[in-house]
Scaffold this motif. Structure first.
Motif, PDB file in Angstrom:
ATOM      1  N   ASP A 266       0.847  -1.189   0.000  1.00  0.00           N
ATOM      2  CA  ASP A 266       0.000   0.000   0.000  1.00  0.00           C
ATOM      3  C   ASP A 266       0.888   1.247   0.000  1.00  0.00           C
ATOM      4  N   PRO A 267       0.791   2.056  -1.039  1.00  0.00           N
ATOM      5  CA  PRO A 267       1.687   3.221  -1.112  1.00  0.00           C
ATOM      6  C   PRO A 267       1.622   4.114   0.124  1.00  0.00           C
ATOM      7  N   LEU A 268       0.436   4.218   0.723  1.00  0.00           N
ATOM      8  CA  LEU A 268       0.336   5.078   1.905  1.00  0.00           C
ATOM      9  C   LEU A 268       1.145   4.510   3.058  1.00  0.00           C
ATOM     10  N   LYS A 269       1.044   3.192   3.238  1.00  0.00           N
ATOM     11  CA  LYS A 269       1.798   2.552   4.318  1.00  0.00           C
ATOM     12  C   LYS A 269       3.294   2.608   4.033  1.00  0.00           C
ATOM     13  N   LEU A 270       3.615   2.449   2.746  1.00  0.00           N
ATOM     14  CA  LEU A 270       5.029   2.512   2.356  1.00  0.00           C
ATOM     15  C   LEU A 270       5.578   3.887   2.714  1.00  0.00           C
ATOM     16  N   ARG A 271       4.753   4.879   2.404  1.00  0.00           N
ATOM     17  CA  ARG A 271       5.173   6.251   2.695  1.00  0.00           C
ATOM     18  C   ARG A 271       5.319   6.464   4.198  1.00  0.00           C
ATOM     19  N   ALA A 272       4.408   5.881   4.951  1.00  0.00           N
ATOM     20  CA  ALA A 272       4.440   6.071   6.402  1.00  0.00           C
ATOM     21  C   ALA A 272       5.638   5.376   7.033  1.00  0.00           C
ATOM     22  N   SER A 273       6.155   4.358   6.356  1.00  0.00           N
ATOM     23  CA  SER A 273       7.247   3.585   6.955  1.00  0.00           C
ATOM     24  C   SER A 273       8.602   4.221   6.707  1.00  0.00           C
ATOM     25  N   GLU A 274       8.611   5.298   5.929  1.00  0.00           N
ATOM     26  CA  GLU A 274       9.918   5.763   5.464  1.00  0.00           C
ATOM     27  C   GLU A 274      10.664   6.605   6.511  1.00  0.00           C
ATOM     28  N   VAL A 275      11.948   6.600   6.314  1.00  0.00           N
ATOM     29  CA  VAL A 275      12.835   7.447   7.105  1.00  0.00           C
ATOM     30  C   VAL A 275      13.586   8.308   6.106  1.00  0.00           C
ATOM     31  N   ILE A 276      13.629   9.600   6.375  1.00  0.00           N
ATOM     32  CA  ILE A 276      14.287  10.491   5.424  1.00  0.00           C
ATOM     33  C   ILE A 276      15.635  10.913   6.002  1.00  0.00           C
ATOM     34  N   SER A 574       3.659   5.960 -11.012  1.00  0.00           N
ATOM     35  CA  SER A 574       2.596   5.326 -10.240  1.00  0.00           C
ATOM     36  C   SER A 574       2.722   5.744  -8.774  1.00  0.00           C
ATOM     37  N   ALA A 575       1.637   5.606  -8.078  1.00  0.00           N
ATOM     38  CA  ALA A 575       1.640   5.965  -6.665  1.00  0.00           C
ATOM     39  C   ALA A 575       2.675   5.142  -5.913  1.00  0.00           C
ATOM     40  N   LEU A 576       2.807   3.889  -6.301  1.00  0.00           N
ATOM     41  CA  LEU A 576       3.759   3.019  -5.612  1.00  0.00           C
ATOM     42  C   LEU A 576       5.183   3.505  -5.810  1.00  0.00           C
ATOM     43  N   MET A 577       5.524   3.811  -7.063  1.00  0.00           N
ATOM     44  CA  MET A 577       6.893   4.223  -7.331  1.00  0.00           C
ATOM     45  C   MET A 577       7.202   5.568  -6.676  1.00  0.00           C
ATOM     46  N   SER A 578       6.186   6.461  -6.669  1.00  0.00           N
ATOM     47  CA  SER A 578       6.502   7.750  -6.059  1.00  0.00           C
ATOM     48  C   SER A 578       6.508   7.648  -4.535  1.00  0.00           C
ATOM     49  N   ALA A 579       5.882   6.614  -3.996  1.00  0.00           N
ATOM     50  CA  ALA A 579       6.006   6.404  -2.552  1.00  0.00           C
ATOM     51  C   ALA A 579       7.341   5.764  -2.227  1.00  0.00           C
ATOM     52  N   PHE A 580       7.782   4.906  -3.146  1.00  0.00           N
ATOM     53  CA  PHE A 580       9.064   4.224  -2.916  1.00  0.00           C
ATOM     54  C   PHE A 580      10.217   5.213  -2.992  1.00  0.00           C
ATOM     55  N   ILE A 589      17.238  21.771  -4.148  1.00  0.00           N
ATOM     56  CA  ILE A 589      18.526  21.193  -3.768  1.00  0.00           C
ATOM     57  C   ILE A 589      18.422  20.441  -2.462  1.00  0.00           C
ATOM     58  N   GLU A 590      17.637  20.993  -1.554  1.00  0.00           N
ATOM     59  CA  GLU A 590      17.481  20.325  -0.261  1.00  0.00           C
ATOM     60  C   GLU A 590      16.822  18.961  -0.456  1.00  0.00           C
ATOM     61  N   GLY A 591      15.754  18.957  -1.259  1.00  0.00           N
ATOM     62  CA  GLY A 591      15.032  17.701  -1.493  1.00  0.00           C
ATOM     63  C   GLY A 591      15.864  16.693  -2.237  1.00  0.00           C
ATOM     64  N   ASN A 592      16.674  17.172  -3.149  1.00  0.00           N
ATOM     65  CA  ASN A 592      17.446  16.233  -3.949  1.00  0.00           C
ATOM     66  C   ASN A 592      18.672  15.687  -3.227  1.00  0.00           C
ATOM     67  N   THR A 593      18.956  16.200  -2.044  1.00  0.00           N
ATOM     68  CA  THR A 593      20.036  15.592  -1.263  1.00  0.00           C
ATOM     69  C   THR A 593      19.448  14.780  -0.119  1.00  0.00           C
ATOM     70  N   ARG A 594      18.229  14.287  -0.333  1.00  0.00           N
ATOM     71  CA  ARG A 594      17.605  13.442   0.688  1.00  0.00           C
ATOM     72  C   ARG A 594      17.558  12.011   0.203  1.00  0.00           C
ATOM     73  N   ILE A 595      17.689  11.120   1.160  1.00  0.00           N
ATOM     74  CA  ILE A 595      17.526   9.704   0.843  1.00  0.00           C
ATOM     75  C   ILE A 595      16.321   9.209   1.616  1.00  0.00           C
ATOM     76  N   HIS A 596      15.381   8.613   0.893  1.00  0.00           N
ATOM     77  CA  HIS A 596      14.211   8.044   1.557  1.00  0.00           C
ATOM     78  C   HIS A 596      14.436   6.548   1.701  1.00  0.00           C
ATOM     79  N   LEU A 597      14.434   6.087   2.909  1.00  0.00           N
ATOM     80  CA  LEU A 597      14.584   4.647   3.137  1.00  0.00           C
ATOM     81  C   LEU A 597      13.227   4.092   3.521  1.00  0.00           C
ATOM     82  N   ASN A 598      12.774   3.080   2.828  1.00  0.00           N
ATOM     83  CA  ASN A 598      11.556   2.412   3.283  1.00  0.00           C
ATOM     84  C   ASN A 598      11.730   0.894   3.318  1.00  0.00           C
ATOM     85  N   THR A 599      11.529   0.226   2.183  1.00  0.00           N
ATOM     86  CA  THR A 599      11.668  -1.241   2.256  1.00  0.00           C
ATOM     87  C   THR A 599      13.081  -1.652   2.665  1.00  0.00           C
TER      88      THR A 599
END
Lengths: 768, 161
Positions: A266-276, A574-580, A589-599
């Motif tokens: 679920d993209p929403l759950k994937l998004r909720a699980s992330e660490v930035i 897709s919602a999934l890919m943009s959540a991933f 620049i600030e956003g592009n130097t972020r790493i989103h960790l989820n799975t």
């Protein structure tokens, strides 16, 4: 980026400069007291100290030789000191290569540091040493360590032990004067491997021990690889130090990995699980200008422009004047022809750089035209009313002309053709323009009459174009596959082009055997069809047309928004890919130097249970334990009845975790669940982590050096000299490989005090 | 280091030389701290120290083989005279190579190479596993080299077709 619940963003930790180590403790307490020295030589950290202390010295196990840039002085830095200057870390060396102790120069440096810190000032290290080594350590490592200890430091005796067992010992300390007799399954999380060691009645059962080649160093590397794949264009370099930090802080073991993955679908759950993780970035400096300054600059520019214009005008006037005088002069010259002698006149002409009268006429004509043009321009007249040149010679037959005139006629012919072509093109342009205007008008009328119909029509056109583009890209994709229909058709075309009998025989006869390829313009399209590499010009045309249509729709159709354009449809994710992997705007620049960790947070730790997913062909933790079950549960055993069945059952029900990496959240729950599925129902399962997973091995070793037993398990210097550095005495906390052969061992044990009471058939146990 | 060019000029001293405070790294260096406990007569065997991991493990394996063979012979020898004693000789001594966990035989769920989610599908051209059609869109757009990188993260090194 779309609106979302604000997530906590973690920043990379700031690094602190190392502090000076504490001064060595006074050695007088231990001098000539033979206090045992305990060294836990781990591949990440080395811990050392006297067996009588409560806690050890701890330091990262790495050493760097470095030449200071300013003073050009060589330095030798150990442990945290490596971070005192940038550039040193690149030269740091550790005694370990992955899982094997191999770099003995670094070990020597490490031991030097340890003994210096202990304040030893005697000509030798006159203390018995208890030191850890890898489970079933390669004998080469042991031989060279012993060599250092006995020959370089002159220790009186040396004992090796296994860190995991000693940590277990520390957490199950027997009452004083009683032998160590606990049962448990030790899972020792080392840096580059994870070992599983059964301990039966207080003895490491190394014949059943297993090592999984996966540890935090591999996890960290795997995480780095995943990050690099997820962010291929990340602006800064991600280092293993950073991934280590992420591993320690954000990664965990899932109790039920498949269930977790199902949830994260679920993209929403994937998004909720992330660490930035926010990496450092620098915003480009934009100079802020006040309005006043902007106005000033504009004013300045204007003035400059004016000046230039004035200068140009002045120049033009000057030129004009020059030309006028020239013209005047030349006309005068022409007029003098009548009055002057011909020869003189010609020489005068030649002095002016003119060959004959014709040239003079030409020059005059040219100057005159120039002047007229300039005057017209001055008067603000358009350039267009150019008088039509005449070509008087063209219509006269050749026969009536002399040689000179013929030449002139040729020239005029050419000029006339050019002039006519230009005029034609102009007319054509005008017609086109008119047509366009007419069409636009018509369209406008249509639009005003029936907006819905107009929009429908345009949208249909847009869709058709998009379909065309899509079709083309599909075909392109199909062509990369050798076996696709498109690729096969292309091959057929090529083959038929290359073939000789392309033209049917009957036709050949009719056409006199001539190849008629190319007679029809459409024939050439075949080459475009078979040529795949270059982007076709059709594509560009289509895109331009598409843009025009979209512009119109955007301008007039209120229901057509930016979302409907081809560009946004094509880049839609897709919602999934943009959540991933949430995407940021180009300039963020600030956003592009972020790493989103989820799975990744679970995926990286899951490799402990299936190293295969990271390319390591080995059974994971659960599978290794599963393989052990038949040796410890009587009812699951397929062979002979087991000795000490109760102890064995207790062993596998009591899992003990040690090593820094055992701090991974969730690992206990996961192992509990694993055991539950492997053991008979109702088995009391106990998964326990060492009280201090990092230091308990050392503490257990220190506790052991305070027992009577410690004196009997080491190798003395005399024995080393006799049997070499590979030999050890087998005892409950040490390795079995390289033990003294039976005769030697027996002979040596004669004059040793009796071992504590043993179980009656211990030899059977040890033989297994 | 051998001295370089004898007539190298010294840094011009202007009299008021600033007293050099050693850097933190210099303070932390233990290069010149006394090590009285070291045996001055010890010479290290460079050749022995310079072995690499591969040779060390190879040697270990070789040694294990010969030891096992020796034990087998011993046991056979003893079995002729004293079968009881023969069974006392241990079969196997665990060594670094023997305690390595065996290859996995349990089937594991396939994971999506891109997202890490469950992957019921495999792309036949690249061999990448993927979660659903939205991931497939990405997979289709990957260049061959990137696809190879994804595969190598899973330890699959593709064979050139």
């Amino acid at each position: 980026m779309e609106e979302n619940t604000p997530q906590t963003i973690f920043r990379l930790p700031t690094t602190y400069l190392p502090t000076l180590p504490p001064t060595a403790e006074p050695y007088s307490k231990h001098r000539s007291h033979h206090t045992p020295i305990v060294i836990d030589n781990g591949s990440t950290s080395i811990r050392w100290g006297f067996g009588t202390s409560a806690t050890p010295y701890t330091s990262p196990n790495a050493v760097a030789k470095y030449k200071e840039r300013k003073t050009n002085k060589p330095l030798l830095l150990f442990g945290e000191a490596i971070d005192s200057e940038s550039g040193v870390r690149a030269q740091a060396k550790t005694p370990w290569e992955g899982d094997v102790l191999l770099n003995f120069d670094a070990l020597e440096n490490a031991l030097d540091y340890a003994f210096i810190q202990l304040g030893i000032d005697t000509p030798s290290v006159d203390h018995p040493v208890l030191m850890t080594e890898r489970l079933c350590s390669p004998l080469h490592s042991r031989a060279l360590t012993s060599e250092l200890m006995f020959e370089l430091y002159n220790v009186p005796s040396l004992t090796y032990c296994i860190d995991g067992i000693m940590s277990f010992y520390q957490n199950h300390l027997p009452p004083p004067k009683q032998p160590f007799a606990s049962n448990g399954l030790v899972i020792s999380f080392n840096t580059a491997s994870t070992s599983i060691i059964p301990i039966l009645r207080g003895k490491g059962l190394l014949s059943q021990a297993k090592r999984i080649p996966w540890g935090p160093s591999q996890s960290s590397e795997y995480l780095l690889k995943l990050i690099q794949l997820k962010y291929p264009n990340f602006p800064t370099r991600v280092t293993t130090i950073q991934t280590n930090w992420m591993l320690h802080n954000f990664c965990q073991v899932a109790t039920d990995f498949p269930a977790l993955l199902r949830e994260l679908r679920d993209p929403l759950k994937l998004r909720a699980s992330e660490v930035i993780v926010q990496f450092p970035f620098t915003l480009p400096v934009t100079e802020e200008k006040t309005e006043e300054e902007v106005a000033k600059i504009a004013e300045k520019r204007k003035e400059q422009g004016k000046k230039l214009q004035e200068m140009a005008a002045k120049m033009m006037v000057e030129k004009l004047l020059q030309k006028e005088t020239d013209l005047q002069y030349l006309t005068n010259l022409k007029e003098t022809k009548a009055t002057e002698n011909k020869r003189e006149w010609v020489s005068k002409l030649q002095a002016e750089g003119l060959s004959d009268e014709a040239a003079l006429d030409e020059t005059i004509k040219k100057l005159d035209a120039d002047l007229k043009k300039a005057r017209k321009k001055e008067a603000g007249e358009a350039d267009e009313g150019q008088e039509e040149p005449t070509f008087p010679l063209v219509d006269i037959p050749d026969a009536d002309l002399d040689e000179e005139s013929l030449k002139e006629k040729k020239k005029q012919k050419l000029l006339k053709a050019g002039f006519e072509a230009r005029a034609r093109a102009r007319r054509e342009k005008e017609r086109e323009k008119e047509e366009r205007e007419r069409e636009e008008k018509k369209e406008e009328e249509e639009r005003e009459e029936d907006l819905g119909g107009w929009a429908r029509k345009l949208r249909q056109e847009q869709e058709a174009l998009m379909a065309k583009i899509k079709e083309r890209s599909k075909r392109k994709a199909a062509l990369t596959d050798r076996k696709s229909a498109a690729a096969q058709a292309r091959m057929k075309n090529i083959a038929s082009l290359a073939a000789d009998d392309r033209v049917p025989k009957a036709k050949k006869r009719k056409g006199g055997g001539e190849d008629m390829f190319g007679a029809d313009d459409a024939d050439w399209a075949i080459y475009r069809k078979i040529y795949t590499a270059a982007p076709s010009s059709d594509e560009e045309e289509d895109l331009v047309q598409l843009q025009v249509i979209e512009q119109k729709l955007l301008a007039h159709d209120p229901t057509f928004t930016n979302k409907h354009t081809h560009a946004s449809i094509a880049s839609q994710r897709s919602a999934l890919m943009s959540a991933f992997r949430p995407s940021y705007e180009e300039g963020d620049i600030e956003g592009n130097t972020r790493i989103h960790l989820n799975t990744e947070r679970w995926r990286v730790c899951e490799a402990y249970f299936s190293p295969g997913m990271a390319g390591v062909d080995s059974a994971g933790l659960a599978e290794v334990i599963q393989n052990l079950v038949p040796s410890f549960i009587e009812s699951r055993s397929r062979t002979t009845p087991l000795d000490f069945p109760d102890d064995r059952a207790e062993l596998i029900q009591n899992v003990f975790l040690t090593g820094s990496a055992s701090r991974m959240p969730g690992v206990e729950a996961r192992l509990h669940a694993t055991l539950q599925s492997l053991l008979p129902p109702g088995s009391p399962i106990n998964v326990m982590r060492a009280e201090d997973p990092t230091l308990d091995a050392w503490k257990g070793m220190a506790a052991f050096t305070r027992t009577e037993e410690f004196r009997n398990v080491g190798v003395t210097k005399a024995e080393y000299e006799e049997y070499g550095g590979e030999r050890v005495r087998r005892w409950w906390g040490g390795n079995w490989n390289g033990e003294f052969s039976r005769e030697v061992g027996d002979a040596m044990q004669v004059d040793e005090p009796q071992q504590p009471a043993k179980a009656p058939n211990f030899d059977d146990l040890w033989g297994k | 280091m051998p001295p370089k060019g004898g007539f190298k000029k010294k840094a011009p001293s202007d009299g008021a030389a600033t007293p050099l405070t050693p850097t933190l790294a210099a303070q932390l260096s233990y290069l010149h701290q006394p090590r009285p406990f070291k045996n001055p007569n010890y010479t290290k065997n460079i050749n022995r120290r310079a072995k690499n991991l591969k040779t060390v493990l190879g040697q270990e394996r070789e040694r294990e083989k010969t030891e096992r063979e020796a034990r087998r012979l011993e046991r056979e020898e003893l079995a002729k005279t004293d079968p009881q004693a023969a069974s006392n000789i241990p079969e196997e001594v665990p060594t670094y190579t023997t305690i390595e966990a065996p290859p996995s035989v349990i089937p594991h769920k396939h994971l999506c190479d891109i997202t890490g989610l469950e992957a019921p599908y495999t792309d036949p051209t690249t061999g990448l596993r993927y979660h659903d059609k939205s991931v497939y869109e990405i997979v289709k757009g990957l260049s061959a080299s990137v696809a190879k990188d994804y595969l190598s993260a899973r330890g699959v090194n593709s064979i050139v077709k």
